[in-house]
Each structure stands twice: as structure tokens, then as C-alpha cells.
Design an enzyme around this catalytic site. Structure first.
Site, PDB file in Angstrom:
ATOM      1  CB  SER A 183      13.748 -30.664  11.726  1.00 31.27           C
ATOM      2  OG  SER A 183      12.951 -30.856  12.940  1.00 31.27           O
ATOM      3  CE  LYS A 190      14.120 -29.353  17.327  1.00 27.17           C
ATOM      4  NZ  LYS A 190      13.739 -29.984  16.289  1.00 27.17           N
ATOM      5  CE  LYS A 191      20.635 -30.144  20.106  1.00 30.04           C
ATOM      6  NZ  LYS A 191      20.822 -30.007  21.640  1.00 30.04           N
TER       7      LYS A 191
END
Length: 437
Positions: A183, A187-188
Site C-alpha cells: 500500500s 503510491k510512492k
């Protein structure tokens, strides 16, 4: 592969192929996989885990479920930092401009408050006009012109993770180390990073209090990120007391501006911020020596270059052009302030850091429900550190509240959170360990 067969394989402890994971994630994104199936898969992973290869495959599949930003044409190494969250953790506000002033490009995608921890985006929303959800064009322009941009996740970045997390949040499967890793990193990595530094917290104010469990998360994050092709390291940092002397939103922005301009710098906060800045310079290969990288970061701070960069970022993203110089005029202030005094003389032996964070939420500076509106003005300042000698009646902190009732609740919480004893305690260093791939 049928979704139910995919789930059954993991339920029975089998290994999942990368292409099967990618197909399942596509189903999460396009809706062909149901919430019940996502929940069943998450529970199977919770009990049986994922291998490193499976976690890399899940991370990359969720990264690729939406836009992956491209920073080609920007003549800066692209690097970011992620923190697992804490109380008084406003590091991002200083770290991004310090790193940018040293020559890095820092597209920092941040989050809102979660539980007892403050959210970077909620802090930035304290600044009038500042755009925390820009389109990709404005995001890029801010990185080009200021060198950094602190924004939130857009709908087009890792949408599979957004849905997957929503299901995990209500099915008691959030705590899986592998799912947390996928998770965070999906995103990173969707931000198109060349390198990444992780700030993994431990202690009574962290989400993972136990050092060994937090270290396991740090090692998994570093291993998976490097396996996904992004050079990554981590620092283990202590959250057994608030990091800054302020906890809230506008009050932490004030603390950050005073840090950048040299008006006031909390020593532990300075140590962590500069250590992370140096780590970013080394992991991005902008500097080869940790010692020279630390000196370079300190020079960017002390010269005023970082403060200038912060002001430029704020203005490009819609905030006041004179924010650094006149932040006090631009930030909202609470209606009431009151000092909380020490009930006895001695030394601060310990602080229940989580309870300080909860006190900020109770004041209105955090959310009980996702739809709650934040009161940016409220918070706590002047928080003194563990080990500090105090006289009876000396201030422990200052509460900024909207009304007398919430002020009284916060005062009681602070008095309960601070333990004062006769003996001077040993105080741990704020940076405990460096984790490398």
C-alpha cells in the site's frame, strides 16, 4: 484465472504468479473483483503472508493501476520520503525544501491524519489558498520552479490501492506487513521516484510501538522497494515523545516556519530532519558521503535557502507570496489559549505520546470520522521533552482551543500523559538505526 481460484491458492498457502496477481489487481481497479473477494484475499494474506517476490508483484501491479508520473526533462534527481506517522511529526514541511535547496526534486505525496497521528496535508491546508490536490500540470510546475511540492494522492495514482485499503480498513486486515508495504510503496512508486527514504517510527506514539515489529516493517519496505527498482533506505526513529514541541495543524506550520528561518528549532526534530535530508542526498547519489551530505543539508537550512524554497513552493501552489515572512498574519488562531502547569517538581520521566495526539483530535484538530471537518487553529504548543527538569507550576505545554470545554479535556489529557519523577531518566537518541537493502 478465476478470482476464487486465486484466493483459494493463497488460502492454502500456495505461491502466486506475478501475472495472476496483476490480473487480480486489474479486477480490483475495474470492479470485476468484488469487495467480498478482496476481503477474502486480504484475510488469506493476513494468515499466510506473501513472499518478497509476491509483495513486489502486488506493489508494482497496484502502482500500475493508474498514472505513473514521468519527471523526464527535470534536471534533478527525483527523491521522496515517507513516514509511518507520529505526533508532532512535521518533518516533511522542512525536509522537502531542505532537500530541494540541495538540488533534489521532491514530489512529496502525503496523507491526511490517521487515528492519533497528524496528517501533512491537514497541516498544509492551514495555509490560505494552498492547493493540496493540484492537477499533474501544476504538480510538475511546482517541482520545476521550487524543486519540491507537498500534495495529496490524486484519484489517478494507484487507484487499486485506494479500493483495497478501504476494504482492509473494515475487515481487520490492515496490520499485514506485506499489505502495508504494498500500500505504501504503490503510491510512492506511482510518483515516478528514482529513490526513496523511509522514516519508520517506533514507540508509544507510533502505529507500531514495538521496536522489533517496526524494524520488520522497515526491512520489508526496503527490500520490496529495492526489488521494485527504486533505491531505498530507512531510518528507525523514536516516537516515545512528540517530535516537535507543537502538535496540531497551524501550530505545526508555525513551528516549521520558525525552524526554517532559525527562530526556534526543537533539537530532536532538527536531528531527525537533517538525518533524513542527508539520507536522501546519499540514496539519490547526489552525495556519496553521509558526513558531507549532512553538512550540505545543514548549510541549506542555515543559509536561508530552504526557507526561500518553502516560500516559493507555497506561492506556486496558490498560497500567499509573503507566507514565510508573515505566516502569523495568514494562519488562523484559536479563540482560547491556556498554559498547563506541572503539578509537582522533578524530571519528565515519560510522555504518553499517543494520548497527546488523541488530545489534539479531541480539540478538533483531527477526525473522529472521515467526513469530519478539521479545525486548523487548535492544537498544543510548548510541549517539553522527556528528561526536562521542571519546578512545580512550570509550564508543560500550552493548549490552543475553540472553547472552554475542549480546553479542559486537553488540559486533563496532558497532565495524565506527563509522568514526573524525582530521578532524571535516560533519554534515547531520536535516530536508532539505518536500514539498507
Amino acid at each position: 484465472m478465476l478470482a476464487q481460484e486465486f484466493i483459494r491458492r493463497k488460502r492454502d498457502g500456495g505461491d502466486l504468479a506475478a501475472d495472476a496477481i496483476a490480473e487480480f489487481v486489474r479486477g480490483i481497479t475495474d470492479g470485476s473483483v468484488t469487495d467480498a473477494q478482496i476481503s477474502a484475499f486480504a484475510m488469506a494474506v493476513f494468515f499466510n503472508g506473501l513472499s518478497a517476490d509476491e509483495t513486489v508483484a502486488l506493489t508494482l501491479s497496484m502502482r500500475d493501476s493508474g498514472d505513473v508520473l514521468d519527471w523526464s526533462g527535470i534536471d534533478r534527481p527525483i527523491c521522496d520520503k515517507h513516514s509511518t506517522g507520529g505526533v508532532g511529526d512535521n518533518v516533511s514541511l522542512m525536509l522537502a525544501p531542505i532537500a530541494a535547496a540541495c538540488g533534489l526534486g521532491v514530489p512529496m505525496i502525503s496523507g491526511r491524519g490517521l487515528g492519533h497521528t497528524g496528517g501533512t496535508l491537514d497541516k498544509m491546508d492551514s495555509i490560505p489558498g494552498y492547493t493540496t490536490q493540484p492537477d499533474n500540470a501544476l504538480f510538475r510546475r511546482a517541482v520545476e520552479e521550487a524543486g519540491c511540492a507537498i500534495i495529496g494522492q490524486t484519484a489517478d495514482l494507484a487507484p487499486a490501492d485506494k479500493r483495497f485499503y478501504g476494504v482492509r480498513d473494515v475487515t481487520a486486515t490492515v496490520e499485514s506487513i506485506q499489505l502495508i508495504t504494498a500500500s505504501i510503496l504503490s503510491k510512492k512508486l506511482a510518483a515516478g521516484l528514482g529513490s526513496l527514504v523511509l522514516d519508520v517510527k517506533f514507540g508509544n506514539g507510533a502505529f507500531i510501538a514495538d521496536y522489533d515489529k517496526a524494524r520488520e516493517l522497515a526491512k520489508t519496505l526496503v527490500k520490496v522497494a529495492n526489488g521494485a527498482g527504486t533505491q531505498t533506505t530507512a531510518l528507525m526513529t523514536d516516537m516515545n515523545q512528540p517530535l516537535a514541541s507543537a502538535a496540531g495543524n497551524a501550530v505545526e506550520v508555525t513551528n516549521a516556519v520558525e525552524f526554517l528561518t532559525g527562530v526556534h528549532r526543537d533539537p530532536r526534530l532538527e536531528t531527525v530532519t537533517l538525518a533524513l535530508a542527508a539520507e536522501m542526498l546519499v540514496v539519490s547519489e547526489l552525495d556519496s558521503s553521509p558526513a558531507t551530505a549532512l553538512s550540505r543539508a545543514r548549510d541549506a537550512l542555515n543559509s536561508g535557502a530552504a526557507a526561500e524554497t518553502f516560500g516559493k513552493m507555497v506561492h506556486v501552489l496558490g498560497g500567499p507570496s509573503d507566507f514565510v515572512e508573515n505566516h502569523a498574519a495568514h494562519l488562523e488562531k484559536a479563540a482560547l489559549t491556556a498554559t498547563v502547569d506541572a503539578p509537582e517538581a522533578g524530571h519528565v520521566a515519560s510522555i504518553s505520546t499517543r494520548d497527546i495526539g488523541i488530545a489534539v483530535v479531541e480539540l478538533g484538530g483531527g477526525r473522529r470520522r472521515s467526513e469530519d471537518k478539521i479545525d486548523h487553529a487548535v492544537g498544543i504548543t510548548g510541549l517539553i521533552d522527556t528528561g526536562t527538569a521542571v519546578e512545580k507550576g512550570a509550564p508543560l505545554a500550552v493548549v490552543h482551543a475553540r472553547d472552554e470545554a475542549s480546553l479542559a479535556v486537553a488540559r486533563d489529557a496532558i497532565l495524565a500523559a506527563y509522568v514526573i519523577s524525582e530521578a532524571e531518566p535516560e533519554v534515547a537518541e531520536p535516530v536508532a538505526e539505518r536500514i539498507v537493502g
